[in-house]
Design a protein around this motif. Structure first.
Motif, PDB file in Angstrom:
ATOM      1  N   LYS A   1     -17.602  34.392  25.281  1.00  0.00           N
ATOM      2  CA  LYS A   1     -16.904  34.722  24.043  1.00  0.00           C
ATOM      3  C   LYS A   1     -17.594  35.841  23.271  1.00  0.00           C
ATOM      4  O   LYS A   1     -17.145  36.235  22.199  1.00  0.00           O
ATOM      5  CB  LYS A   1     -16.795  33.476  23.149  1.00  0.00           C
ATOM      6  N   VAL A   2     -18.705  36.328  23.825  1.00  0.00           N
ATOM      7  CA  VAL A   2     -19.511  37.369  23.180  1.00  0.00           C
ATOM      8  C   VAL A   2     -19.692  38.527  24.151  1.00  0.00           C
ATOM      9  O   VAL A   2     -19.827  38.329  25.356  1.00  0.00           O
ATOM     10  CB  VAL A   2     -20.907  36.814  22.804  1.00  0.00           C
ATOM     11  N   GLU A   3     -19.684  39.752  23.624  1.00  0.00           N
ATOM     12  CA  GLU A   3     -20.069  40.917  24.425  1.00  0.00           C
ATOM     13  C   GLU A   3     -21.483  41.309  24.015  1.00  0.00           C
ATOM     14  O   GLU A   3     -21.753  41.560  22.837  1.00  0.00           O
ATOM     15  CB  GLU A   3     -19.106  42.085  24.197  1.00  0.00           C
ATOM     16  N   TYR A   4     -22.386  41.344  24.978  1.00  0.00           N
ATOM     17  CA  TYR A   4     -23.783  41.694  24.729  1.00  0.00           C
ATOM     18  C   TYR A   4     -23.947  43.182  24.962  1.00  0.00           C
ATOM     19  O   TYR A   4     -23.710  43.679  26.068  1.00  0.00           O
ATOM     20  CB  TYR A   4     -24.690  40.868  25.641  1.00  0.00           C
ATOM     21  N   ASP A   5     -24.346  43.915  23.931  1.00  0.00           N
ATOM     22  CA  ASP A   5     -24.210  45.368  23.958  1.00  0.00           C
ATOM     23  C   ASP A   5     -25.527  46.144  23.918  1.00  0.00           C
ATOM     24  O   ASP A   5     -25.814  46.922  24.798  1.00  0.00           O
ATOM     25  CB  ASP A   5     -23.334  45.825  22.783  1.00  0.00           C
ATOM     26  N   MET A   6     -26.282  46.021  22.848  1.00  0.00           N
ATOM     27  CA  MET A   6     -27.474  46.821  22.597  1.00  0.00           C
ATOM     28  C   MET A   6     -27.136  48.303  22.639  1.00  0.00           C
ATOM     29  O   MET A   6     -27.540  49.040  23.543  1.00  0.00           O
ATOM     30  CB  MET A   6     -28.579  46.484  23.597  1.00  0.00           C
ATOM     31  N   TYR A   7     -26.341  48.731  21.646  1.00  0.00           N
ATOM     32  CA  TYR A   7     -25.969  50.138  21.553  1.00  0.00           C
ATOM     33  C   TYR A   7     -25.725  50.511  20.101  1.00  0.00           C
ATOM     34  O   TYR A   7     -25.837  49.705  19.189  1.00  0.00           O
ATOM     35  CB  TYR A   7     -24.765  50.461  22.426  1.00  0.00           C
ATOM     36  N   TRP A   8     -25.398  51.769  19.873  1.00  0.00           N
ATOM     37  CA  TRP A   8     -24.896  52.267  18.591  1.00  0.00           C
ATOM     38  C   TRP A   8     -23.617  53.042  18.883  1.00  0.00           C
ATOM     39  O   TRP A   8     -23.621  53.963  19.702  1.00  0.00           O
ATOM     40  CB  TRP A   8     -25.901  53.204  17.912  1.00  0.00           C
ATOM     41  N   THR A   9     -22.509  52.670  18.247  1.00  0.00           N
ATOM     42  CA  THR A   9     -21.239  53.361  18.421  1.00  0.00           C
ATOM     43  C   THR A   9     -20.561  53.514  17.065  1.00  0.00           C
ATOM     44  O   THR A   9     -20.996  52.941  16.060  1.00  0.00           O
ATOM     45  CB  THR A   9     -20.295  52.580  19.359  1.00  0.00           C
ATOM     46  N   ASP A  10     -19.478  54.260  17.059  1.00  0.00           N
ATOM     47  CA  ASP A  10     -18.697  54.380  15.831  1.00  0.00           C
ATOM     48  C   ASP A  10     -18.132  53.023  15.410  1.00  0.00           C
ATOM     49  O   ASP A  10     -17.939  52.762  14.217  1.00  0.00           O
ATOM     50  CB  ASP A  10     -17.556  55.389  16.026  1.00  0.00           C
ATOM     51  N   SER A  11     -17.868  52.144  16.382  1.00  0.00           N
ATOM     52  CA  SER A  11     -17.392  50.797  16.053  1.00  0.00           C
ATOM     53  C   SER A  11     -18.463  50.006  15.317  1.00  0.00           C
ATOM     54  O   SER A  11     -18.157  49.184  14.442  1.00  0.00           O
ATOM     55  CB  SER A  11     -16.986  50.054  17.332  1.00  0.00           C
ATOM     56  N   SER A  12     -19.716  50.247  15.660  1.00  0.00           N
ATOM     57  CA  SER A  12     -20.825  49.605  14.943  1.00  0.00           C
ATOM     58  C   SER A  12     -20.783  49.999  13.476  1.00  0.00           C
ATOM     59  O   SER A  12     -20.933  49.161  12.575  1.00  0.00           O
ATOM     60  CB  SER A  12     -22.164  50.038  15.537  1.00  0.00           C
ATOM     61  N   LEU A  13     -20.577  51.282  13.238  1.00  0.00           N
ATOM     62  CA  LEU A  13     -20.534  51.783  11.866  1.00  0.00           C
ATOM     63  C   LEU A  13     -19.331  51.227  11.105  1.00  0.00           C
ATOM     64  O   LEU A  13     -19.413  50.962   9.911  1.00  0.00           O
ATOM     65  CB  LEU A  13     -20.494  53.308  11.865  1.00  0.00           C
ATOM     66  N   HIS A  14     -18.219  51.052  11.818  1.00  0.00           N
ATOM     67  CA  HIS A  14     -17.017  50.499  11.180  1.00  0.00           C
ATOM     68  C   HIS A  14     -17.294  49.083  10.674  1.00  0.00           C
ATOM     69  O   HIS A  14     -16.864  48.711   9.562  1.00  0.00           O
ATOM     70  CB  HIS A  14     -15.855  50.489  12.165  1.00  0.00           C
ATOM     71  N   ALA A  15     -18.010  48.294  11.463  1.00  0.00           N
ATOM     72  CA  ALA A  15     -18.344  46.930  11.040  1.00  0.00           C
ATOM     73  C   ALA A  15     -19.230  46.949   9.805  1.00  0.00           C
ATOM     74  O   ALA A  15     -19.053  46.145   8.872  1.00  0.00           O
ATOM     75  CB  ALA A  15     -19.036  46.188  12.181  1.00  0.00           C
ATOM     76  N   ILE A  16     -20.193  47.865   9.779  1.00  0.00           N
ATOM     77  CA  ILE A  16     -21.071  47.991   8.614  1.00  0.00           C
ATOM     78  C   ILE A  16     -20.263  48.406   7.390  1.00  0.00           C
ATOM     79  O   ILE A  16     -20.464  47.902   6.282  1.00  0.00           O
ATOM     80  CB  ILE A  16     -22.194  49.004   8.902  1.00  0.00           C
TER      81      ILE A  16
END
Length: 320
Positions: A261-276
């Protein structure tokens, strides 16, 4: 004599390795969404990277982020909202990587209520200041609910199942494993809504900028170890599930069910910024930010760039 000499050399080498280990204290919650921390311990990945790491666990990952203030711990793993809240308190708290995307991780669980109309006027448990609060807001928007129709009780996640069973609350909105535990153990419990199509929160790795700058090599090795743990989780899920179940003292069947149920990522993307940005907007709407979030100060990409430059895909930091 030769055997004695060889044993002595081996002992000296072992002592040398032990002395070379850099101690760190990290902290997070107790659910498989934070699996990189657990797997890095159980698989010996921290040790391989020259780190002697102790993990403190709390009621949620978000509850542990404030301990980064004054270097009470060296790293934390918690929700997108928790990072922004605590950076607002201490600008030295920074996000160093986007660790997990919570795909189907949160649910609203009710007991002996058929739907949200039947829940009106009743108490619902929410862990305020966490991703679960953002999820509940998303639920209200999707189902056109009125906030005043529901009495929100701020309650820690591990207490929710017992509170629902006692009748202290009629529903709760929270992350796994608590929804699944409630469904398995409480008669009349049912899913009123899940996160799919509503919101997919993210958990981030947080550190103290001052500590990073004083311990850059250690911080880099720490992030490298998390990336290697992330690789193991994605390449050998059965082995990783066993490690997670062992660390959390959780039935293997439950860990195996929850981890997809989780995606394990360890990255930085524009989607990361959208969540912030969603977290920032929520705090602004509530008048709880002293100033607009300085993304250049908060989003700390240097460590991940040093370890996995290909994992950093940020087009542009807000504001546009």
């Amino acid at each position: 004599m030769q055997r004695f000499v060889m044993a002595l050399i081996a002992a000296l080498c072992a002592t040398s390795v032990a002395q070379a280990q850099t101690k760190m204290v990290i902290a997070t919650g107790v659910d498989p969404a934070f699996s990189q921390f657990y797997v890095a311990i159980e698989a010996g990945i921290f040790t391989k990277n020259g780190l002697d790491v102790s993990i403190n666990t709390g009621s949620s990952g978000s509850a542990m982020v404030p301990f980064l203030i004054n270097d009470q711990i060296n790293a934390a793993y918690g929700s997108d909202l928790a990072g922004v809240i605590n950076h607002n308190l201490d600008p030295k708290i920074v996000a160093v990587a986007d660790g997990t995307l919570l795909v189907k991780w949160e649910s609203v669980i009710g007991r002996d209520v058929a739907n949200f109309d039947a829940l009106k006027g009743k108490k619902i448990g929410i862990v305020k200041g966490t991703g679960a609060e953002i999820f509940w807001i998303g639920v209200m928007k999707k189902y056109h609910l009125t906030a005043s129709d529901y009495t929100v009780v701020d309650i820690e996640a591990p207490e929710m199942v017992a509170a629902l069973e006692r009748g202290d609350i009629s529903a709760f909105a929270v992350w796994e494993p608590w929804p699944t535990r409630a469904l398995m153990s409480i008669k009349g419990a049912k899913v009123l809504a899940d996160a799919e199509g509503i919101v997919q929160n993210r958990n981030f790795i947080y550190m103290n900028r001052g500590w990073i700058e004083r311990n850059k090599d250690t911080a880099t090795r720490f992030v490298r170890a998390l990336c290697e743990a992330n690789d193991l989780i994605n390449s050998d899920r059965p082995a990783a599930a066993k490690m997670v179940a062992k660390f959390l003292n959780m039935p293997l069947a439950l860990a195996t069910e929850l981890m997809p149920k989780v995606e394990y990522d360890m990255y930085w993307t524009d989607s990361s910024l959208h969540a912030i940005k969603e977290s920032e907007d929520l705090l602004v709407a509530r008048g709880k930010l002293k100033a607009p979030l300085d993304y250049a100060d908060y989003v700390y990409t240097d460590l991940l760039k040093a370890v996995r430059p290909e994992a950093v895909h940020i087009t542009k930091l807000p504001p546009d």
